[in-house]
Design an enzyme around this catalytic site. Structure first.
Site, PDB file in Angstrom:
ATOM      1  N   CYS A 510       0.825  -1.202   0.000  1.00  0.00           N
ATOM      2  CA  CYS A 510       0.000   0.000   0.000  1.00  0.00           C
ATOM      3  C   CYS A 510       0.864   1.259   0.000  1.00  0.00           C
ATOM      4  O   CYS A 510       0.379   2.343  -0.287  1.00  0.00           O
ATOM      5  CB  CYS A 510      -0.961   0.003   1.191  1.00  0.00           C
ATOM      6  SG  CYS A 510      -0.146  -0.035   2.796  1.00  0.00           S
ATOM      7  N   GLU A 553      -2.833   0.640  -4.351  1.00  0.00           N
ATOM      8  CA  GLU A 553      -2.250  -0.634  -3.927  1.00  0.00           C
ATOM      9  C   GLU A 553      -1.476  -1.203  -5.109  1.00  0.00           C
ATOM     10  O   GLU A 553      -1.964  -1.193  -6.248  1.00  0.00           O
ATOM     11  CB  GLU A 553      -3.345  -1.624  -3.515  1.00  0.00           C
ATOM     12  CG  GLU A 553      -4.187  -1.171  -2.334  1.00  0.00           C
ATOM     13  CD  GLU A 553      -3.597  -1.545  -0.994  1.00  0.00           C
ATOM     14  OE1 GLU A 553      -2.619  -2.319  -0.970  1.00  0.00           O
ATOM     15  OE2 GLU A 553      -4.128  -1.081   0.031  1.00  0.00           O
TER      16      GLU A 553
END
Length: 560
Positions: A510, A553
């Site tokens: 992330c 992501e």
């Protein structure tokens, strides 16, 4: 990685300071350390500075070594790319004991220099531009705050920096950011392995929902940019940058209409109360924060952080009663709130929880992900964009070619969302998570969905990986690693490298920049430290779980 202002004295943590504050050799003005005069605990009173540390050292290793020495600390602060650290203590006695234990100590061949450290300057004074050596980042923020931009623009610039781009432009921008990161990673891999590599990039998968996608938001209570009292919303910038003013989220594209309605009614409610809003600068006041979680099944949970202040127990009970009535009987009933949790905290740094009470509904809401249902508690980790998470998990399943002969190791599994959603497509899933509460949630979620081919282990990966690899040595064993934003300790990567039966590994980042050390360790050549054939990055794909912001992501598929 967020740096908390102050943690409860029962916690021992390691902090990474991304914006180091260099304290001057002269003592700052008294008001710049006014927090020391308040009648409250702060470990800044009792602090040591360690100098001449090795150029490269692990935060966890330093913490472990200090514990082995018997140093009783509260937290460790480590500036980025520095050879010094700050160690904070509970009291004078612990600090002086630590001073004796650390004097003359050698750490990895370096004789450590230890000295008393001055308390840090109050956050609210750090951001004020000095006459000399101005911090450009703070100055830029100050200039924007003092500009003539409308408040609606300022709050969007803070909460959703890409709000003024079309969605196609946002995806193009993120694709460029990811490609720049991958080119940098390729260069670092070349430096560590003397091998030229190219990591294929499959682009950015868009979010199925662009506006109002967040299923969880945390709203601050405070003073508005024009000195309005008891505003509920987002800060115009980070408090660590000296910004404490709050603006309405009504124009923020990532917040749903139902959340905006809740915020407006919660603001109306606390403005009707005599109890004041909580100030993070003075640690005085009551109404501190509103957390809102909602689900696709129309569950809407409110969690209120309320500081006791000078209120009596009877007065706090009245606040609870009136809040409940407001959202169930009076004007706030239009919001259709299903759950209310009221947390009472002490008025001190760290916001120590005194009492947590469920005023309405259960302690969790139910969310739908694919055809599965999950119990989600207020503080549990769950992807903020549910429909975006479905895109990410589908990508994982398809990229790793999972089938009914595959055994999946779901590492850092949290509450089990990835493993549970993949379980029907594979032979077996083993989720590994060191946080026991998360594992208990994962087990309940597996039972809720009648998933029987899944097992959850509450332990460190290095403690269980070899046993699992041996158990499934004749199976197709793949690993999925979904770590916190800063990645995992290198021991985890070393352990995975040594488990040579794992031929395929999927890494979800992330914050790829913070996870770079993990990605390099997966690919570096075999050595005494990394005993096992290196992984090779086969493909990479980004998923836009956070429209209107720079975040995304990144999924990288590794193979060996």
């Amino acid at each position: 990685m967020e740096v908390e202002a102050e943690t409860p004295v029962t916690d021992e943590i390691v902090e990474l300071i991304t914006d180091e504050v260099v304290e001057s050799s002269t003592e700052p003005k008294s008001e710049e350390k006014g927090y020391l005069a308040r009648d409250e605990y702060t470990s800044e009173r009792f602090k040591l500075e360690l100098n001449n540390l090795p150029k490269y050292f692990g935060f966890g290793d330093l913490k472990k070594k200090l514990k082995q020495l018997g140093v009783s600390f509260v937290k460790i602060k480590v500036p980025q790319q520095a050879t010094h650290a700050y160690v904070n203590f509970r009291n004078e006695e612990d600090r002086e004991k630590g001073m004796k234990l650390l004097t003359g100590w050698s750490y990895r061949g370096n004789k450590v220099e230890v000295s008393h450290a001055k308390p840090a300057t109050d956050i609210m004074f750090r951001a004020k531009p000095a006459k000399k050596n101005d911090n450009r980042r703070d100055q830029k923020i100050d200039n924007e705050m003092e500009s003539d931009l409308p408040d609606e623009v300022k709050i969007q610039n803070s909460a959703t920096p890409l709000w003024n781009l079309t969605y196609e432009e946002q995806l193009t921008k993120k694709a460029t950011i990811v490609q720049e990161f991958l080119r940098g990673l390729e260069q670092k891999i070349k430096e560590t392995s003397s091998k030229t590599v190219t990591i294929p990039f499959e682009g950015v998968k868009p979010s199925p929902i662009i506006d109002g996608y967040r299923n969880k938001c945390e709203f601050s209570c405070g003073k508005g940019n024009n000195s309005e009292d008891k505003v509920v919303g987002f800060r115009y910038g980070q408090y660590s940058s000296g910004i404490d003013r709050v603006g309405s989220p009504s124009v923020c594209k990532n917040v749903s209409d139902s959340m905006k309605l809740v915020v407006q009614h919660f603001q109306d409610f606390i403005r009707s109360r005599s109890s004041p809003w909580y100030s993070a600068e003075t640690h005085l006041g009551c109404w501190r924060q509103l957390t809102v979680r909602e689900s696709r099944l129309n569950h809407l949970l409110l969690m209120i952080a309320f500081c006791q202040g000078q209120l009596t127990s009877e007065e706090i009970e009245q606040e609870k009663k009136d809040l409940l009535n407001y959202f169930t009987i009076n004007n706030g009933s239009i919001c259709k709130v299903t759950n209310i949790i009221f947390n009472v905290e002490k008025n001190k740094a760290g916001n120590e929880l005194i009492q947590s009470e469920i005023l309405l509904g259960d302690s969790y809401i139910v969310e739908k992900l694919f055809d599965f249902q999950f119990h989600v508690s207020p503080k549990a980790f769950f992807q903020a964009n549910t429909q975006g998470a479905e895109v990410l998990y589908s990508l994982i399943k398809d990229s790793m070619k999972l089938d009914n002969e595959t055994v999946v190791l779901d590492i850092c599994c949290g509450t089990g969302t990835i493993g549970i959603t993949l379980a029907n497509n594979v032979k077996q899933v083993i989720g590994i998570e060191m946080i026991k509460d998360a594992v208990e949630d994962a087990k309940r979620n597996a039972q809720l969905n009648n998933i029987n081919n899944i097992e959850f282990i509450a332990d460190k990966i290095e403690n269980v990986i070899h046993k699992l690899v041996n158990k499934y040595e004749n199976q197709r064993l793949v690993a999925i690693l979904d770590p916190p934003r800063a990645g995992v300790h290198r021991k985890v990567i070393q352990t995975l490298r040594s488990a040579e039966n794992i031929k395929v590994l999927g890494y979800i980042a992330c914050n790829p920049q913070l996870a770079t050390h993990n990605l390099l360790d997966l690919t570096r050549p075999r050595s005494r430290a990394y005993q096992g054939e290196a992984f090779e990055a086969i493909t990479s794909t980004a998923v836009d779980l956070f429209p209107h912001t720079p975040h995304y992501e990144l999924f990288i598929l590794f193979q060996r």
